[in-house]
Every structure is written in structure tokens, then in C-alpha cells.
Design a protein around this motif. Sequence first.
Motif, PDB file in Angstrom:
ATOM      1  N   SER A 275       0.828  -1.208   0.000  1.00  0.00           N
ATOM      2  CA  SER A 275       0.000   0.000   0.000  1.00  0.00           C
ATOM      3  C   SER A 275       0.863   1.260   0.000  1.00  0.00           C
ATOM      4  N   MET A 310       1.355   5.794 -10.177  1.00  0.00           N
ATOM      5  CA  MET A 310       1.488   4.351  -9.976  1.00  0.00           C
ATOM      6  C   MET A 310       2.160   3.727 -11.188  1.00  0.00           C
ATOM      7  N   THR A 313       1.904  -0.155 -11.088  1.00  0.00           N
ATOM      8  CA  THR A 313       0.542  -0.594 -11.392  1.00  0.00           C
ATOM      9  C   THR A 313       0.271  -0.464 -12.895  1.00  0.00           C
ATOM     10  N   VAL A 354      -3.916   1.670  -2.519  1.00  0.00           N
ATOM     11  CA  VAL A 354      -4.188   0.674  -1.481  1.00  0.00           C
ATOM     12  C   VAL A 354      -4.068  -0.722  -2.095  1.00  0.00           C
ATOM     13  N   PRO A 355      -3.930  -1.767  -1.286  1.00  0.00           N
ATOM     14  CA  PRO A 355      -3.700  -3.089  -1.866  1.00  0.00           C
ATOM     15  C   PRO A 355      -4.796  -3.513  -2.836  1.00  0.00           C
ATOM     16  N   THR A 391       4.023  -2.120  -5.821  1.00  0.00           N
ATOM     17  CA  THR A 391       3.894  -1.013  -4.878  1.00  0.00           C
ATOM     18  C   THR A 391       5.278  -0.435  -4.538  1.00  0.00           C
TER      19      THR A 391
HETATM   20  N1  ASP Z   1      -1.085  -1.537  -4.107  1.00  0.00           N
HETATM   21  C1  ASP Z   1      -0.708  -0.536  -5.048  1.00  0.00           C
HETATM   22  C2  ASP Z   1      -0.314   0.727  -4.316  1.00  0.00           C
HETATM   23  O1  ASP Z   1      -0.708   0.916  -3.189  1.00  0.00           O
HETATM   24  C3  ASP Z   1      -1.765  -0.252  -6.042  1.00  0.00           C
HETATM   25  C4  ASP Z   1      -2.011  -1.484  -6.882  1.00  0.00           C
HETATM   26  O2  ASP Z   1      -1.265  -1.653  -7.863  1.00  0.00           O
HETATM   27  O3  ASP Z   1      -2.855  -2.294  -6.561  1.00  0.00           O
HETATM   28  O4  ASP Z   1       0.399   1.533  -4.846  1.00  0.00           O
END
Ligand code: ASP
Length: 452
Positions: A275, A310, A313, A354-355, A391
Motif C-alpha cells: 500500500s 502508480m 501498477t 491501497v492493496p 507497490t
Molecule cells: N497496491 C498498489 C499501491 O498501493 C496499487 C495497486 O497496484 O494495486 O500503490
Amino acid sequence: MSEEHKMSLTSKVLIGLLLGTIVGLAINVLALNPLGGFIDTYVVNGVFYLVGKMFVNALKMLVVPLVLFSLICGVCGIGNINTLGRVGSKSFALYMLTTAIAISVAIGIAAVTGIGKGMNQVSDVKFAGADAPPLTDVLISIIPTNPVQSMANGDMLPLIFFSILLGISMLMVGRKAKNFIEGAEIANEIMMKMVNIVMAVAPYAVFALIAKSMAELGIDLLAHLAGYVGVLVGVLLLHLFISLMIVLKVFSGLSPAIFLKKIRNAQVFAFSTASSNATIPVTLRTVTKRMGVDNSVASFTVPFGATINMDGTAIMQGVATVFIANVYNVDLGLVGYLTVILMSVLASIGTAGVPGVGLIMLSMVFAQVGLPIEGIGLILGVDRLMDMIRTAVNVSGDAVVSTIVAKGEGKFDKSVYLDPESGIIDTEEAIHIDEEVEKELAEAIHKTEVTK
Ligand code: ASP
């Protein structure tokens, strides 16, 4: 304990990470973890779960007050609305640039390797997608109708907006607001101290978090999806070690080797918690105390980056799109891929760090280009591990941009950056209470009581 035996917190956290990986994998590989069995109930979902979750809660507990106070201090520290605007637009542009590089490289490499071709396997794992929120909604939600509610929900963009406006208003009020500004500075220092206290237990918490994740990892799935996992991890590492470091060098001239060494702590926290949001306190501490970025820049760029930037991501989305398009034999064509790039960049703005949020964003992208959402079920089993790695990349991107913007604005202390020892936390020091200070404080309190 003598000086030589003291170990920095980072080293202890790294040991926790390593031991957690070994213990978790051992539980997994030796199949000691049947659902409902003793180890599953009392160790993995008992102690590990409890310790890990409590620690992540403690980190999250710090985020809102820390962002609020450090941003007020940041705005008052910059003291100039033009500079503030420049920091905002520069960081926004750099965040978009790094995300666009990330996803373009990801799609390019994934397409060349042809992952997923001939796999033709349909998953029975269901994944419920989400529709992309309209851009107007994303923009409107930046302005809170009720700042207290935004804080209660931990919504970053409205919190950032409110804190900045509060800081600006304090500046405008001027002399009368002096005590308030000083109060915010003290509160910020106290919150930073609280970060140190929470971090003092990090080695054990990181152990628990990693051991739980590894114990629950689908090792057989990893092998089955080796193509996807291999390409994804490869591109993530490439982005971290090559693309981001080139961006850092080109825009700031600073040494990537030092950066990579100093960012490690934040990466470990990001990896363990999956996260970016929960990692904000650690990222903020790392870029200010270890790298020399002034709080006036970091207090804005770090929470802003945790929400809108991100890279990792975006890379996952690029690789997953190519993979699933190949599995389902869909030819997206150039327009399809360009849409994926645009959608991923936009989706990253409106979603919090977030996760697991990456998968939700992926479903928005799929809906847009017409790929079957249920295809996401194929990669669901390995997503937690991929989430942890991406992350760490996301948080590294936030730190790179914070450093570049601070350097460009002259809000950067190079001597801190170059000093290998700067900002290293010693666990005992983190929770040490200075007897002298304690005595002074007690005396001061006594005096006020007497004069009353
Ligand atoms: N968990 C990642 C973050 O908090 C976001 C993701 O790719 O799910 O940056």
C-alpha cells in the motif's frame, strides 16, 4: 550495548524480511498450512495476521495527521503561491511522464515476448469488475464537501486540497496566525517522532506480514503463470533500475546509486504492506531525512504521488492486457493499445494507493477496450505478490519525482543526500526518552502550576 553492536533499523527490517520469506515459504512448500489446521489458524491467520494488521493500522493511523500538519508547514515554508503552483504542475507532469513511460515499455516488451499466446485457458475464478468513474467525478471529488469526513475516510486528494488551502489562508492572515503556524510545526515534529516509534517495531511486523503472504502464495500458480510473472517482474525491475534512474539523472543530475541505496527502507515497507498510502509516513521520512528533500516540497509530492502516481501498477496493466488479449486471441490493434495507455494513466489519478486497487483499475481498462473482464481471474492468484513488487516501484517513482522537483526548486540539501548516515534510525534512539528533556519538561509544568 556497545557502539559496534548497534544495528540500524533498516538492517533489522531487512533481516525481518528475509526471515519472514524463509519461514513463510517453508510453511507453504512443506504444506504445513492446510486450511483450518493448527498453523493456518493460530500462526498464519493468528499471530502473523494480528501482528501484521496491527502494524499496518498503526501506519495508516499516522497518515492523515502527518499529511495535514506537514502540508500546512510545507505551504507556509514555501510562502509563495507561484512557487506552490510550480511545484504542483511540475510534479503532476513528471508523474504522468513516468507512468506513460512505464506502461509504454510494458506493452512493448510484453507484445514482443508474446506471452499468453496459445494458452487458451479459461479461468473459473470470478472477478467482478468496476466501471471507470467519469473524469468529471474525479475532478469534483478533489474538493471536499466536508474535510472532516475526507480525513475520516483517509481520502488523499481532498485532504491535500484542504490542507493547502488552510496553509495559504494562514499565510494570508499573517501575524495573527503565527501561533497557529508554529503549532502546526510542533505538531509535525511530534508526528514525525510518532513515525519513529511505530517504525521501531517494524522488523517484527515486516516478518509477520511477509511470512503470511509467502505462506499463502500460490507457488503452483506462479509456475503455471511463469510467462506473465517473468515478464511483469522483469519490466518492473527494468523501470526501477533503468527508466526511473535515467529520469532522475537527466532531470536532477543526482547519483542513482545513492538514491537506490537510500530508498530501500521505503521499498521494504511498500513491499510488505502493498500500500503506497500506508507507506506515506515512511516515504516522507525517507525523502526528507535520508535524501535531503525539503518538507515544503515532500509534504505535497509524497501524498500526491501515493494517490496519482502508480508506475508499477501501470506496468502490471500493460503486461496483463497483452497477456489476456493473447490468451483470448483478441487483436487490440494500435488504437486499442493507445487507449490502454491513456486509460491506465487516467485511472491512476482517480484511485488510491491501497492493496489490490490495480486489479480494479485493470477491469476499467478492459471494459474500455472490450477485453473479457473474467480474464482477470487468470492472474488473480499471483496478484498479491505482484502487488507487493509493483507497490515498491510505485513508491520509488514518488521519491524520484519528489527529489527532482525539490532539486529544481532549490529546496534540496545535497549534503544530506551525499551523507550515507543521514536519517538512519537506530531502534533504541527512536524510542529513547531523554532524561534531561523529561526533567526540564516536568520543571516547566511544575512552574506553570505554581504561577497559576
Ligand atoms: N497496491 C498498489 C499501491 O498501493 C496499487 C495497486 O497496484 O494495486 O500503490
